[in-house]
Enzyme design. Structure first.
Site, PDB file in Angstrom:
ATOM      1  N   GLU A 128       0.923  -1.281  -0.023  1.00 49.35           N
ATOM      2  CA  GLU A 128       0.026  -0.047  -0.094  1.00 49.35           C
ATOM      3  C   GLU A 128       0.925   1.103  -0.011  1.00 49.35           C
ATOM      4  OE1 GLU A 128      -4.064  -0.619   2.531  1.00 49.35           O
ATOM      5  OE2 GLU A 128      -2.138  -1.538   3.364  1.00 49.35           O
TER       6      GLU A 128
ATOM      7  N   ASP B 172      -2.408  -4.574   3.509  1.00 51.09           N
ATOM      8  CA  ASP B 172      -2.497  -4.990   4.868  1.00 51.09           C
ATOM      9  C   ASP B 172      -3.557  -6.084   5.025  1.00 51.09           C
ATOM     10  OD1 ASP B 172      -0.731  -3.116   5.539  1.00 51.09           O
ATOM     11  OD2 ASP B 172      -2.126  -1.865   6.324  1.00 51.09           O
TER      12      ASP B 172
ATOM     13  N   ASP C 177      -6.391  -7.145   6.412  1.00 44.64           N
ATOM     14  CA  ASP C 177      -7.871  -7.022   6.756  1.00 44.64           C
ATOM     15  C   ASP C 177      -8.635  -6.630   5.728  1.00 44.64           C
ATOM     16  OD1 ASP C 177      -7.101  -4.254   5.933  1.00 44.64           O
ATOM     17  OD2 ASP C 177      -7.149  -3.511   7.781  1.00 44.64           O
TER      18      ASP C 177
ATOM     19  N   GLU D   6     -10.295  -4.002   4.210  1.00 42.82           N
ATOM     20  CA  GLU D   6      -9.697  -3.148   3.479  1.00 42.82           C
ATOM     21  C   GLU D   6      -8.519  -3.702   2.408  1.00 42.82           C
ATOM     22  OE1 GLU D   6     -10.800   0.180   2.919  1.00 42.82           O
ATOM     23  OE2 GLU D   6     -12.529  -0.409   4.049  1.00 42.82           O
TER      24      GLU D   6
ATOM     25  N   TYR E 273       1.283  -5.926  12.804  1.00 38.06           N
ATOM     26  CA  TYR E 273       0.291  -5.468  12.723  1.00 38.06           C
ATOM     27  C   TYR E 273      -0.551  -4.913  13.715  1.00 38.06           C
ATOM     28  CZ  TYR E 273      -3.478  -4.656   9.065  1.00 38.06           C
ATOM     29  OH  TYR E 273      -4.388  -4.020   8.458  1.00 38.06           O
TER      30      TYR E 273
ATOM     31  N   ARG F 237      -3.758  -3.458  13.352  1.00 40.96           N
ATOM     32  CA  ARG F 237      -5.262  -3.561  13.333  1.00 40.96           C
ATOM     33  C   ARG F 237      -5.705  -4.907  13.745  1.00 40.96           C
ATOM     34  NH1 ARG F 237      -4.100  -0.415   8.618  1.00 40.96           N
ATOM     35  NH2 ARG F 237      -4.351   1.745   9.136  1.00 40.96           N
TER      36      ARG F 237
ATOM     37  N   HIS G   7      -5.115 -12.060  13.712  1.00 44.35           N
ATOM     38  CA  HIS G   7      -3.750 -11.602  13.642  1.00 44.35           C
ATOM     39  C   HIS G   7      -3.177 -11.989  15.381  1.00 44.35           C
ATOM     40  CE1 HIS G   7      -4.440  -9.712   9.922  1.00 44.35           C
ATOM     41  NE2 HIS G   7      -5.705  -9.056  10.697  1.00 44.35           N
TER      42      HIS G   7
END
Length: 687
Positions: free
Chosen positions: A16, A89, A91, A93, A305, A307, A351
């Site tokens: 990203e 990432d 997740d 998103e 990570y 989140r 995670h």
């Protein structure tokens, strides 16, 4: 089930952000090219709904303005390599970003796979390259369902607010519920009626004239500490007639376990509590630590990570932490087995918890490589993780109870017997209450009785940290959404932070009342929580995403049509015709509500276009020493409040905070950009 693919060195890896790309590239060297998509490359269109309600609610994504050049470069790079590895990432998103990249790149290179990085270190990257998988379709569908639901609510209800209140407002499936929680608390505070009560405090002495204090805790066999005004003075008179003896002396141990390592919500709460960092700022700094920082000559990710809602810790990380604890603190600080922490209800646990990637890199060792804000967040994460793997704190609590008639007074002292995990933190102050040496049945002398007047207190206003905790407890939102929720309701001027406490604005209260009245099912905590559970079930493959959206829209559409007619028109109610005359056409002037606040306009519009701003003064002089103006409240294009000088454009002083608050508020104090907009975190756009 995702399929594994064999490792091919001739690969293009797409992440990203450029920072993440640079860190990973430094580990891999030749054979790999690491590029950045700069967040999302596609989104729903701005100019229309972008959801086909007639055909299973299929969304139409378009390439984001300004991303065509990036996409063209990524396609060009993809042609040069045998394999494309999508590494956004881990997740929903990130999975959506990967799905969109795959759609765009597949015409030039069909050999596309997914790769997950839970930490950005050399060993973790190389390990991940041996476990290449496919894009998780269920996770993409879950993200799609969330996006479509949010678009339907926002795109359908926001125009109603524009029409009935003012332009530039927005409604959101989750943000409005978060706002409702703040408004509900404000109403509780306004309705609160304080009640007077008294504490009964006694001053006693031993036979050796050693004085000590104690509090009335039991009366006529019942535990009670708060006494009403109409009884307490009679109680005081009666106590003064009693003879007191030592009823009991007890000693007990109080054990306190270390808190678990951070998850997203607890990190945001702690950073706000200690540093007054907004959730957005905390996540921005954590993202930097995750993506990579130069430590000496090596670029490396310092935390896992960020989140996550999981308390899980990998065995290797626990083993290394235990080795360090044994080496630096001794075996008494090391539990016999690694601690386990119970998962929160509804946690996905995809995670690990947030932890340092290398426990040997203590904050003290690397502080010269971090800026002050990075060091604060890294220190929080490091000490919380290391402490979570250590032994309990043990406190010795001594309690003396005194008996006289129907009254029992009690006092206690606390002394740390073993500091345990708290050895990592600043020493906690011990309770300063040294008790005299007494024996049971020994007589003590009553010297004085003091009645301490108190009043019950209203519930506290939420801070960003406590609001995030409330959202988490109610099952509203997920780790990746807390910061955007906070940012949105602040940006829209629905809430304002005053010394860390969240106050709903008048606009925020009006919006919540209108939406809850007209959409009684949608904007409630339980409905939003149940919807989050449904989205989780889509990710788990238990439900079809379009079925969830269809069920929602079937009940939503008739309520929307009714609200379009029935919703109160606040804008019309607030239009006031004044006695003033228009200086341009001699017509009457009226006060209207606009996107940037109330203003004066001519009744003969559109023939006459005369308007005048209404300056809302806040009672503060302009800080510019060369200016005689006053500070006024303004709104930017997104409706967010900021402050400027009444002498603009001669004086261009501008800030996002009141000058008088500058020394009191340590939150982000970034000045608004020229168009009043903030950058989105990590290139992501969330509705």
């Amino acid at each position: 089930m995702s399929k594994k693919k064999s490792l091919i060195k001739d690969s293009l890896i797409i992440v990203e952000s450029p920072a993440k790309a640079r860190t990973i590239q430094s580990f891999l060297g030749k054979g790999y090219k690491v590029s950045a998509s700069m967040g999302h490359i596609k989104n729903l269109p701005n100019s229309k709904l972008g959801v086909d309600v007639e055909h299973d609610f299929e969304p139409t994504y378009t390439v984001i303005k300004g991303k065509k050049k990036i996409l063209k470069e990524l396609k060009s790079e993809a042609k040069k390599y045998s394999q494309v590895l999508l590494a956004a990432d881990a997740d929903r998103e990130g999975e959506t970003i990967c799905a969109h990249l795959a759609e765009e790149i597949s015409p030039v290179n069909k050999n596309i796979s997914r790769i997950l990085f839970h930490e950005i270190t050399s060993s973790a990257i190389k390990e991940s390259l041996e476990h290449i998988t496919a894009i998780d379709v269920n996770k993409v569908d879950s993200g799609k369902a969330r996006r479509v639901l949010d678009r339907l609510v926002g795109y359908k209800i926001s125009p109603l607010l524009w029409k009935k209140v003012r332009k530039g407002l927005s409604a959101g499936r989750v943000q409005t519920v978060a706002l409702k929680i703040v408004v509900d608390r404000e109403k509780e505070i306004q309705a609160f009626v304080p009640e007077e009560y008294y504490l009964v405090l006694g001053k006693f002495s031993t036979q050796n004239n050693e004085e000590f204090s104690s509090q009335l805790k039991e009366f006529k066999g019942k535990k009670i500490t708060k006494f009403p005004k109409d009884e307490v003075f009679d109680i005081k008179t009666d106590i003064e007639k009693q003879n007191f003896i030592v009823k009991s002396i007890t000693t007990r141990e109080e054990k306190r376990n270390a808190p678990p390592p951070f998850i997203t919500s607890s990190l945001q709460q702690q950073a706000h509590s200690i540093f007054r960092f907004s959730a957005q700022r905390t996540m921005r700094i954590a993202q930097q630590l995750y993506e990579g920082v130069n430590v000496g000559d090596e670029l490396t990710g310092l935390i896992t990570y960020m989140r996550t809602d999981s308390f899980n810790i990998s065995k290797s990380a626990q083993d290394k932490a235990r080795e360090l604890i044994l080496k630096n603190f001794g075996k008494e600080y090391l539990p016999s087995s690694p601690p386990k922490f119970k998962a929160k209800k509804g946690a996905q646990e995809a995670h690990e918890a947030i932890r340092p990637t290398n426990v040997e890199l203590s904050p003290e060792k690397i502080k010269e490589y971090l800026d002050p804000f990075q060091l604060k967040i890294y220190t929080l994460i490091y000490t919380r993780f290391l402490g979570s793997q250590m032994t309990q704190k043990i406190t010795e609590v001594n309690t003396i109870k005194l008996l006289g008639g129907d009254y029992i007074f009690a006092t206690e002292s606390r002394k740390t017997k073993f500091d345990g995990y708290t050895v990592l933190f600043k020493k906690e102050e011990e309770e300063v209450n040294v008790l005299p040496i007494l024996k049971e049945q020994e007589k003590v002398n009553l010297l004085d009785i003091n009645l301490e007047q108190k009043f019950t207190q209203p519930p506290q206003r939420y801070s960003e940290g406590t609001l995030i905790r409330k959202l988490e407890e109610e099952g509203i939102g997920r780790p990746s959404t807390y910061a955007p929720i906070m940012n949105t309701i602040k940006d829209r001027d629905y809430i304002r932070s005053v010394k860390g406490a969240l106050h709903p604005s008048e606009l925020g209260i009006v919006v919540v009342e209108l939406l809850v009245e007209n959409f009684p099912k949608i904007f409630y905590e339980q409905f939003t929580s149940e919807m989050e559970q449904s989205l989780d079930e889509v990710e788990e493959g238990k439900k079809k995403w379009s079925d969830i959206v269809k069920d929602f829209y079937t009940s939503f559409e008739p309520v929307l049509n009714k609200a379009s007619v029935d919703m109160k028109n606040i804008k019309k109610e607030r239009e006031i015709i004044t006695d003033e005359k228009c200086p341009e056409c001699d017509g009457k002037l009226m006060i209207k509500e606009g996107r940037f606040g109330p203003f004066i306009a001519c009744l003969n519009f559109p023939t006459c276009r005369y308007t005048k701003r209404i300056l809302k003064k806040v009672g503060v002089k302009c800080p510019n020493q060369n200016c005689s103006g006053e500070i006024v409240e303004m709104r930017n294009k997104r409706g967010r409040v900021f402050y400027g000088c009444s002498n603009y454009p001669q004086c261009r002083w501008i800030a996002s905070y009141l000058p008088s608050e500058k020394t009191q508020n340590t939150e982000d104090k970034e000045q608004p950009t020229e168009n009043g907009e903030q950058n989105t975190e990590n290139g992501r756009t969330k509705e």
